[in-house]
Design an enzyme around this catalytic site. Structure first.
Site, PDB file in Angstrom:
ATOM      1  N   HIS A  29     -26.151  12.733 -35.471  1.00  0.00           N
ATOM      2  CA  HIS A  29     -27.135  11.758 -35.930  1.00  0.00           C
ATOM      3  C   HIS A  29     -28.405  12.465 -36.433  1.00  0.00           C
ATOM      4  O   HIS A  29     -28.908  12.157 -37.512  1.00  0.00           O
ATOM      5  CB  HIS A  29     -27.473  10.791 -34.783  1.00  0.00           C
ATOM      6  CG  HIS A  29     -28.599   9.858 -35.076  1.00  0.00           C
ATOM      7  ND1 HIS A  29     -28.395   8.612 -35.628  1.00  0.00           N
ATOM      8  CD2 HIS A  29     -29.938   9.985 -34.916  1.00  0.00           C
ATOM      9  CE1 HIS A  29     -29.575   8.023 -35.786  1.00  0.00           C
ATOM     10  NE2 HIS A  29     -30.529   8.827 -35.361  1.00  0.00           N
ATOM     11  N   GLU A  30     -28.906  13.408 -35.653  1.00  0.00           N
ATOM     12  CA  GLU A  30     -30.159  14.079 -36.037  1.00  0.00           C
ATOM     13  C   GLU A  30     -29.964  14.937 -37.289  1.00  0.00           C
ATOM     14  O   GLU A  30     -30.807  14.953 -38.185  1.00  0.00           O
ATOM     15  CB  GLU A  30     -30.694  14.927 -34.878  1.00  0.00           C
ATOM     16  CG  GLU A  30     -31.075  14.118 -33.632  1.00  0.00           C
ATOM     17  CD  GLU A  30     -32.053  12.980 -33.918  1.00  0.00           C
ATOM     18  OE1 GLU A  30     -32.876  13.105 -34.843  1.00  0.00           O
ATOM     19  OE2 GLU A  30     -31.983  11.950 -33.210  1.00  0.00           O
ATOM     20  N   HIS A  42     -30.110  12.873 -40.403  1.00  0.00           N
ATOM     21  CA  HIS A  42     -31.466  12.579 -40.904  1.00  0.00           C
ATOM     22  C   HIS A  42     -31.914  13.679 -41.876  1.00  0.00           C
ATOM     23  O   HIS A  42     -32.504  13.400 -42.920  1.00  0.00           O
ATOM     24  CB  HIS A  42     -32.477  12.526 -39.749  1.00  0.00           C
ATOM     25  CG  HIS A  42     -32.570  11.208 -39.038  1.00  0.00           C
ATOM     26  ND1 HIS A  42     -32.838  10.019 -39.698  1.00  0.00           N
ATOM     27  CD2 HIS A  42     -32.463  10.883 -37.725  1.00  0.00           C
ATOM     28  CE1 HIS A  42     -32.890   9.028 -38.809  1.00  0.00           C
ATOM     29  NE2 HIS A  42     -32.652   9.518 -37.603  1.00  0.00           N
ATOM     30  N   GLU A  80     -32.327   4.930 -39.867  1.00  0.00           N
ATOM     31  CA  GLU A  80     -31.524   4.997 -38.642  1.00  0.00           C
ATOM     32  C   GLU A  80     -30.067   4.641 -38.905  1.00  0.00           C
ATOM     33  O   GLU A  80     -29.158   5.335 -38.457  1.00  0.00           O
ATOM     34  CB  GLU A  80     -32.107   4.074 -37.563  1.00  0.00           C
ATOM     35  CG  GLU A  80     -33.340   4.632 -36.882  1.00  0.00           C
ATOM     36  CD  GLU A  80     -33.136   6.060 -36.403  1.00  0.00           C
ATOM     37  OE1 GLU A  80     -32.058   6.399 -35.902  1.00  0.00           O
ATOM     38  OE2 GLU A  80     -34.075   6.857 -36.559  1.00  0.00           O
TER      39      GLU A  80
END
Ligand code: ZN
Length: 269
Positions: free
Chosen positions: A139-140, A143, A202
């Protein structure tokens, strides 16, 4: 007359910059504002990252620190594989991947532009195992891959510098640019504490993260159970920052479930 000319030149420059300064997020195809040259944003990111590590307790030797590096490297390879298969490898130019575990009770993790990842030890009880950690790191990293930082910084530049020729500003006003970078990454008050991303960012990071972890050989179904554990943790006490800055758990888990078939397509390959 002269004033008018300057005014129209400024508008023209701004518009042409806007026109040429959009990029496209891989996988989702969303168009985004991208005004800062990536070389510039990477240089600022690397400097901030080193500064953060200098001021933090970095764990380099424990088995958990090794695990963070291993999971990170596997996801990095997954990302590189995806980009190579789609003829996009150039977009990863200048990346200097790094995966560090920092001792802190904070339930958090982040990735700065150029692949600079930090995982806080406080999130490890929630990730539980390697697959859970892959959910967070995927997820990070997503980004960063989707350049959400550049987009947020570009929006900041546009607001603060308005009609000025933005490239000129970036060149001639390093102070302002630096300050906008700090603001865009929420680094003003406290180093390494990143501002919450928008809902769009997100959801996008969730979707991309699932795909990258799947290519790396991690089961994306783990994302559902991870976010359920996060939700349970939130009910038990004060919400950790990682949670309070994200969309509601129900919405997030529902969307993740919707995205699972797509991710599983990459997992099975
Ligand atoms: Zn996020």
């Amino acid at each position: 007359m002269k004033q008018n000319k300057i005014f129209f030149t400024a508008i023209f420059l701004s518009l042409s910059l806007l026109f040429i300064s959009c990029s496209t997020v891989p996988i989702t195809g969303r168009k985004q504002l991208s005004l800062v040259p990536s070389s510039q944003i990477l240089a600022m990111s690397f400097q901030q990252y080193d500064e953060f590590l200098n001021e933090s307790k970095v764990d380099n030797s424990s088995s958990q620190a090794q695990l963070v590096k291993r999971v990170g490297q596997r996801i990095q390879k997954g990302v590189e594989q995806y980009f190579a298969e789609h003829g996009l490898s150039e977009e990863l130019n200048g990346y200097q991947w790094e995966f560090n575990l920092v001792e802190s009770p904070e339930v958090n993790a982040w990735c700065m532009p150029g692949g600079k990842v930090v995982v806080y030890s406080g999130i490890l009880p929630v990730t539980q195992d390697e697959n859970g950690l892959a959910v967070v790191m995927g997820h990070e990293i997503a980004h960063a891959i989707a350049e959400h930082g550049n987009e947020r910084m570009s929006q900041g530049l546009l607001t603060q510098l308005g009609g000025m020729a933005l490239q000129e500003a970036i060149k001639n006003e390093p102070q302002t640019t630096q300050q906008i970078y700090m603001t865009a990454f929420g680094l003003g008050a406290q180093i390494g504490v990143l501002l919450p991303f928008s809902r769009t960012h997100e959801s996008e990071a969730d979707r991309l993260g699932l795909i990258f972890m799947s290519i790396a050989g991690y089961d994306p179904n783990g994302a559902v159970t991870f976010w359920q554990r996060m939700a349970a943790q939130k009910q038990g006490g004060s919400p950790p920052e990682f949670l309070s800055t994200h969309p509601s758990d129900e919405t997030r888990i529902r969307k993740i479930r919707e995205n699972l078939p797509e991710a599983m397509g990459y997992y099975k390959k």
